[in-house]
Design a protein around this motif. Structure first.
Motif, PDB file in Angstrom:
ATOM      1  N   GLN A  94       0.841  -1.196   0.000  1.00 24.31           N
ATOM      2  CA  GLN A  94       0.000   0.000   0.000  1.00 24.31           C
ATOM      3  C   GLN A  94       0.873   1.241   0.000  1.00 24.31           C
ATOM      4  O   GLN A  94       1.856   1.302   0.739  1.00 24.31           O
ATOM      5  CB  GLN A  94      -0.846   0.061   1.279  1.00 24.31           C
ATOM      6  N   HIS A  95       0.482   2.202  -0.801  1.00 24.29           N
ATOM      7  CA  HIS A  95       1.099   3.521  -0.694  1.00 24.29           C
ATOM      8  C   HIS A  95       0.006   4.558  -0.692  1.00 24.29           C
ATOM      9  O   HIS A  95      -1.043   4.377  -1.303  1.00 24.29           O
ATOM     10  CB  HIS A  95       2.138   3.748  -1.790  1.00 24.29           C
ATOM     11  N   GLY A  96       0.290   5.603   0.029  1.00 23.88           N
ATOM     12  CA  GLY A  96      -0.689   6.663   0.161  1.00 23.88           C
ATOM     13  C   GLY A  96      -0.428   7.767  -0.837  1.00 23.88           C
ATOM     14  O   GLY A  96       0.660   7.873  -1.413  1.00 23.88           O
ATOM     15  N   CYS A 130       3.261  10.440   0.168  1.00 18.71           N
ATOM     16  CA  CYS A 130       2.681   9.219   0.736  1.00 18.71           C
ATOM     17  C   CYS A 130       2.533   9.418   2.238  1.00 18.71           C
ATOM     18  O   CYS A 130       3.535   9.507   2.952  1.00 18.71           O
ATOM     19  CB  CYS A 130       3.586   8.022   0.429  1.00 18.71           C
ATOM     20  N   HIS A 133       4.181   6.555   4.456  1.00 22.81           N
ATOM     21  CA  HIS A 133       5.644   6.449   4.550  1.00 22.81           C
ATOM     22  C   HIS A 133       6.212   7.828   4.215  1.00 22.81           C
ATOM     23  O   HIS A 133       6.413   8.156   3.041  1.00 22.81           O
ATOM     24  CB  HIS A 133       6.184   5.413   3.558  1.00 22.81           C
ATOM     25  N   HIS A 136       9.051   8.503   1.712  1.00 25.43           N
ATOM     26  CA  HIS A 136       8.890   8.402   0.262  1.00 25.43           C
ATOM     27  C   HIS A 136       8.834   9.793  -0.351  1.00 25.43           C
ATOM     28  O   HIS A 136       8.348  10.736   0.265  1.00 25.43           O
ATOM     29  CB  HIS A 136       7.626   7.617  -0.091  1.00 25.43           C
TER      30      HIS A 136
HETATM   31 CU   LIG Z   1       4.469   4.802   0.596  1.00 22.39          CU
END
Ligand SMILES: [Cu+2]
Length: 147
Positions: A94-96, A130, A133, A136
């Protein structure tokens, strides 16, 4: 058959001989037309409408949202298609994607691209990143003020 009729027939044959090659040329031009029409038209956006695809990628162990800058004009209706192409299948990859200034916050997995639509009503430079994280690398949404 009279001499006059022979003359007329000879003239008609000459006309037919003249017409046939040109008919062939017209047919060839007609054959060429559909392929010219099938050539991809340049992408034209409606005025005031901007569409972007942003992709989360990993290069040398660093994750990025690309492109790093997108620019629109104030008042534009903006559509973002968000794709997660970081290697690794499944729901845990998952990435935001968030633009806090525009109340946008999405989670994107490789098998489920997301589409976000908003009106860029506030001018300025706004970060996107993101939210899962923070290390990122994100980018900037530039909203040019309306003149
Ligand atoms: Cu991410």
């Amino acid at each position: 058959m009279s001499k006059a009729m022979l003359k007329t027939m000879a003239a008609m044959a000459a006309v037919a001989a003249f017409m046939l090659p040109s008919a062939g040329r017209i047919a060839a031009a007609a054959d060429a037309a559909p392929s010219a029409a099938a050539a991809p038209a340049p992408a034209v956006e409606e005025p005031g409408t901007r569409k972007f695809t942003l992709v989360s990628v990993e290069v040398d162990n660093t994750k990025f949202w690309l492109p790093s800058v997108i620019a629109v004009e104030q008042g534009d209706k903006v559509t973002l298609t968000l794709k997660n192409q970081v290697p690794g299948a499944g729901p845990s990859n998952q990435h935001g994607f968030t633009i806090p200034a525009y109340n946008i916050a999405e989670i994107v997995t490789p098998d489920a691209p997301k589409t976000v639509t908003f009106v860029a009503d506030k001018p300025g430079v706004f970060q996107y990143f993101c939210q899962l994280h923070l290390a990122h690398i994100g980018g900037s949404l530039i909203v040019e003020p309306k003149k």
